[in-house]
Motif scaffolding. Structure first.
Motif, PDB file in Angstrom:
ATOM      1  N   VAL A 128       0.827  -1.212   0.000  1.00 41.91           N
ATOM      2  CA  VAL A 128       0.000   0.000   0.000  1.00 41.91           C
ATOM      3  C   VAL A 128       0.859   1.259   0.000  1.00 41.91           C
ATOM      4  O   VAL A 128       0.327   2.363  -0.169  1.00 41.91           O
ATOM      5  CB  VAL A 128      -1.006   0.026   1.173  1.00 41.91           C
ATOM      6  N   CYS A 129       2.174   1.120   0.189  1.00 45.67           N
ATOM      7  CA  CYS A 129       3.061   2.267  -0.008  1.00 45.67           C
ATOM      8  C   CYS A 129       3.146   2.573  -1.504  1.00 45.67           C
ATOM      9  O   CYS A 129       2.851   1.729  -2.347  1.00 45.67           O
ATOM     10  CB  CYS A 129       4.447   1.967   0.559  1.00 45.67           C
ATOM     11  N   GLU A 152      -5.503 -11.589   3.438  1.00 45.52           N
ATOM     12  CA  GLU A 152      -6.132 -10.593   4.298  1.00 45.52           C
ATOM     13  C   GLU A 152      -5.822  -9.145   3.938  1.00 45.52           C
ATOM     14  O   GLU A 152      -4.852  -8.843   3.272  1.00 45.52           O
ATOM     15  CB  GLU A 152      -5.706 -10.842   5.748  1.00 45.52           C
ATOM     16  N   TYR A 153      -6.670  -8.269   4.441  1.00 50.03           N
ATOM     17  CA  TYR A 153      -6.481  -6.825   4.449  1.00 50.03           C
ATOM     18  C   TYR A 153      -6.227  -6.228   3.081  1.00 50.03           C
ATOM     19  O   TYR A 153      -5.446  -5.296   2.927  1.00 50.03           O
ATOM     20  CB  TYR A 153      -5.374  -6.443   5.444  1.00 50.03           C
ATOM     21  N   ILE A 158      -4.792  -5.604  -4.126  1.00 45.53           N
ATOM     22  CA  ILE A 158      -3.698  -4.746  -4.573  1.00 45.53           C
ATOM     23  C   ILE A 158      -2.561  -5.522  -5.227  1.00 45.53           C
ATOM     24  O   ILE A 158      -1.916  -5.027  -6.159  1.00 45.53           O
ATOM     25  CB  ILE A 158      -3.154  -3.870  -3.419  1.00 45.53           C
ATOM     26  N   LEU A 159      -2.298  -6.756  -4.798  1.00 49.85           N
ATOM     27  CA  LEU A 159      -1.161  -7.489  -5.368  1.00 49.85           C
ATOM     28  C   LEU A 159      -1.286  -7.668  -6.883  1.00 49.85           C
ATOM     29  O   LEU A 159      -0.320  -7.401  -7.610  1.00 49.85           O
ATOM     30  CB  LEU A 159      -0.989  -8.836  -4.662  1.00 49.85           C
ATOM     31  N   VAL A 163       1.613  -6.500  -9.626  1.00 47.66           N
ATOM     32  CA  VAL A 163       2.449  -7.469 -10.357  1.00 47.66           C
ATOM     33  C   VAL A 163       1.695  -8.247 -11.426  1.00 47.66           C
ATOM     34  O   VAL A 163       2.307  -9.052 -12.138  1.00 47.66           O
ATOM     35  CB  VAL A 163       3.110  -8.458  -9.367  1.00 47.66           C
ATOM     36  N   GLY A 164       0.390  -8.047 -11.562  1.00 50.38           N
ATOM     37  CA  GLY A 164      -0.395  -8.787 -12.549  1.00 50.38           C
ATOM     38  C   GLY A 164      -1.053 -10.021 -11.953  1.00 50.38           C
ATOM     39  O   GLY A 164      -0.631 -10.546 -10.927  1.00 50.38           O
ATOM     40  N   TRP A 165      -2.086 -10.503 -12.645  1.00 53.18           N
ATOM     41  CA  TRP A 165      -2.893 -11.608 -12.110  1.00 53.18           C
ATOM     42  C   TRP A 165      -2.113 -12.909 -11.996  1.00 53.18           C
ATOM     43  O   TRP A 165      -2.211 -13.621 -10.995  1.00 53.18           O
ATOM     44  CB  TRP A 165      -4.121 -11.818 -12.997  1.00 53.18           C
ATOM     45  N   GLY A 166      -1.329 -13.243 -13.037  1.00 55.26           N
ATOM     46  CA  GLY A 166      -0.620 -14.517 -13.011  1.00 55.26           C
ATOM     47  C   GLY A 166       0.369 -14.610 -11.875  1.00 55.26           C
ATOM     48  O   GLY A 166       0.414 -15.612 -11.134  1.00 55.26           O
TER      49      GLY A 166
END
Length: 218
Positions: A128-129, A152-153, A158-159, A163-166
């Motif tokens: 989140v930074c 979580e959270y 955000i991930l 970096v993309g779905w894969g």
């Protein structure tokens, strides 16, 4: 706060260059995310956001970890948390008063200097930074699947945006450990630098923003 304090869970320093440095300071717990640390972290963020001298914020950890996830001592006592008026469990003592996405609402850029282990809740906080630097050899893991937990959270939100779905599926489903060099290749961190150069590099980056970028634009 004194930079030598060994009792304050979050150290806070405002530099003349317009950069505030927040240091998670529970090295004996690998800066495990818990109520005392989390609550003070958000208090210091509020302080930095309200301070007209501060143009950018750097977040790092003391010792060998950035944040190795939730403090397991707090997790072990979660069953004793108070029950709120709706009949649910009050987990504010574990995670602090706010959701991690609060960092994304800051009016000032937040730069993460990931000095060591970055796992679970700690990885969420790094994500989140706005920009992330990492020390050579720093270890990363989502860890949730290997703990029988959900992602979580907001990390499942955000991930994949970072970096993309894969890649996000790989990291979340496997819960595997990966190192700073791979994190850079995946786009999770901007740069990997020697450990003794990490904080100066992150602070220098923040100072350049503070000196040359308009707060209204930021």
């Amino acid at each position: 706060m004194s930079a030598t304090s060994d009792t304050v869970p979050v150290l806070y320093e405002v530099r003349d260059t317009g950069v505030a440095v927040l240091t998670l300071n529970r090295p004996e717990r690998m800066n495990g995310w818990g109520g005392g640390l989390a609550t003070m972290f958000y208090e210091r963020l509020d302080e930095a956001d309200a301070d007209s001298r501060v143009r950018a914020i750097v977040l790092t950890g003391s010792g060998r970890a950035f944040c190795a996830g939730a403090d397991m001592g707090n997790l072990n006592t979660i069953s004793s948390a108070s029950v709120d008026s709706a009949g649910g469990t009050d987990v504010s003592k574990l995670v602090g008063s706010r959701h991690p996405h609060h960092v994304m609402t800051m009016r000032k850029p937040v730069i993460a200097a990931i000095n060591g282990a970055c796992a679970g809740m700690g990885l969420t906080m790094a994500l989140v930074c706005d920009v992330r630097f990492a020390a050579e050899g720093a270890k990363f893991t989502t860890s949730f699947a290997r703990r029988g937990l959900i992602a979580e959270y907001g990390i499942s939100w955000i991930l994949p945006r970072v970096v993309g779905w894969g890649v996000a599926h790989d990291l979340l489903l496997s819960g595997r450990v990966f190192f700073a060099d791979e994190a850079a290749k995946l786009g999770l961190v901007k740069e990997v630098v020697p450990p003794d150069e990490l904080l100066p590099r992150a602070i220098g980056y923040a100072e350049d923003i503070a000196a040359n970028c308009a707060p209204s634009s930021l």
